[in-house]
Enzyme design. Structure first.
Site, short mmCIF file in Angstrom:
data_model
loop_
_atom_site.label_atom_id
_atom_site.label_comp_id
_atom_site.label_asym_id
_atom_site.label_seq_id
_atom_site.Cartn_x
_atom_site.Cartn_y
_atom_site.Cartn_z
N LEU A 113 10.37 -5.50 56.42
CA LEU A 113 11.78 -5.85 56.63
C LEU A 113 12.38 -4.90 57.64
O LEU A 113 12.36 -3.68 57.43
CB LEU A 113 12.57 -5.77 55.33
CG LEU A 113 12.24 -6.74 54.19
CD1 LEU A 113 10.92 -6.41 53.51
CD2 LEU A 113 13.36 -6.71 53.15
N GLY A 201 15.74 -0.65 55.69
CA GLY A 201 14.36 -0.64 56.20
C GLY A 201 13.35 -0.50 55.08
O GLY A 201 13.43 0.43 54.29
N SER A 202 12.38 -1.42 54.97
CA SER A 202 11.52 -1.39 53.81
C SER A 202 10.36 -2.37 53.96
O SER A 202 10.15 -2.99 54.98
CB SER A 202 12.33 -1.74 52.57
OG SER A 202 13.08 -2.92 52.79
N ARG A 203 9.62 -2.52 52.85
CA ARG A 203 8.47 -3.42 52.82
C ARG A 203 8.28 -3.89 51.39
O ARG A 203 8.59 -3.17 50.43
CB ARG A 203 7.24 -2.64 53.31
CG ARG A 203 5.91 -3.31 53.10
CD ARG A 203 4.86 -2.48 53.80
NE ARG A 203 3.55 -2.61 53.20
CZ ARG A 203 2.50 -1.90 53.59
NH1 ARG A 203 2.62 -1.01 54.55
NH2 ARG A 203 1.33 -2.08 53.01
#
Length: 237
Positions: A113, A201-203
């Site tokens: 993301l 911000g991530s996954r």
């Protein structure tokens, strides 16, 4: 009088269209939005400047925490993407210990993301939450492979109505400093409903059941709660 009524009706209809086009805000983002708005107002009072920049910053923060309505596809057995983003990795790996799944290789689909993507997470299938576990860690860039094992993360196992077990892991990224998870072990959940949020911000990793192959490709865009990552073709006896 009739003309006035028709005019009022048109205004109300237009207002409804505008309201429906603005997505709701995830509750986890409201304190952050309020803080940004308060800071902007304070700068404006102290300096007499910054009105436009303050409004822009507040609007951008609100957009980050948007939680648009999604409609899951009527596809039996579909494992839906838990997040908006880009498929960054598809690998055969042994699930991490925090998921407490069988220690055998399965397909892992990692969705990255960016800061421009919707950052709420969604349940991939109808079922029941078996477990939820938070794991502290570092804050490496979320598109790195080792982010799955080194970064701060929150792991859940979903027992689906088909009898399978899915692992879904929220992973904090380089800028993320807070993972929100709104479900607990034992909760009954529905495909597509929001369950969490990662700030900035991530996954999100999805661990499919053994023998199930992904139906997406690296580089493909996903829509959380709508894009099928895979299909579970049969129930587990």
């Amino acid at each position: 009088m009739a003309a006035t009524s028709e005019g009022d009706g048109a205004v109300l209809h237009a207002a409804k269209l505008v309201r429906d086009s603005v997505p709701p805000i995830h509750p986890g983002g409201r304190p952050v939005i309020a803080s940004v708005a308060a800071a902007a107002a304070g700068i404006r009072l102290l300096t007499g400047r910054g009105t436009g920049l303050g409004l822009l910053a507040t609007a951008a923060t609100a957009a980050f925490f948007r939680a648009p309505t999604r409609v899951p596809p009527p596809r039996v057995g579909a494992v839906l993407a838990p997040a908006d983003g880009t498929v960054a990795l598809i690998e055969e790996v042994v699930p991490p210990p925090e998921l407490d799944l069988p220690r055998e290789p399965v397909s892992r689909v990692s969705v990255f993301l960016s800061v421009l993507d919707v950052h709420v997470q969604r349940i991939p299938m109808h079922g029941r939450i078996r477990s939820v576990r938070y794991v502290p860690g570092v804050f490496l860039s979320a598109d790195l492979d080792k982010a799955s094992t080194d970064n701060e993360r929150n792991a859940l196992v979903l027992e689906t109505q088909t009898g399978h077990a899915l692992g879904v892991v929220q992973i904090a990224g380089l800028l993320a400093r807070r993972i929100v998870c709104d479900v607990r072990a034992g909760d009954e959940v529905a495909a597509g409903e929001t369950y969490g949020l990662i700030r900035f911000g991530s996954r999100v990793d999805t661990y499919l059941p053994p023998g199930v192959a992904p139906e997406v490709a690296v580089g493909q865009r996903t829509i959380g709660g709508e894009t099928p990552l895979a299909v579970l073709s049969r129930a587990v006896s």
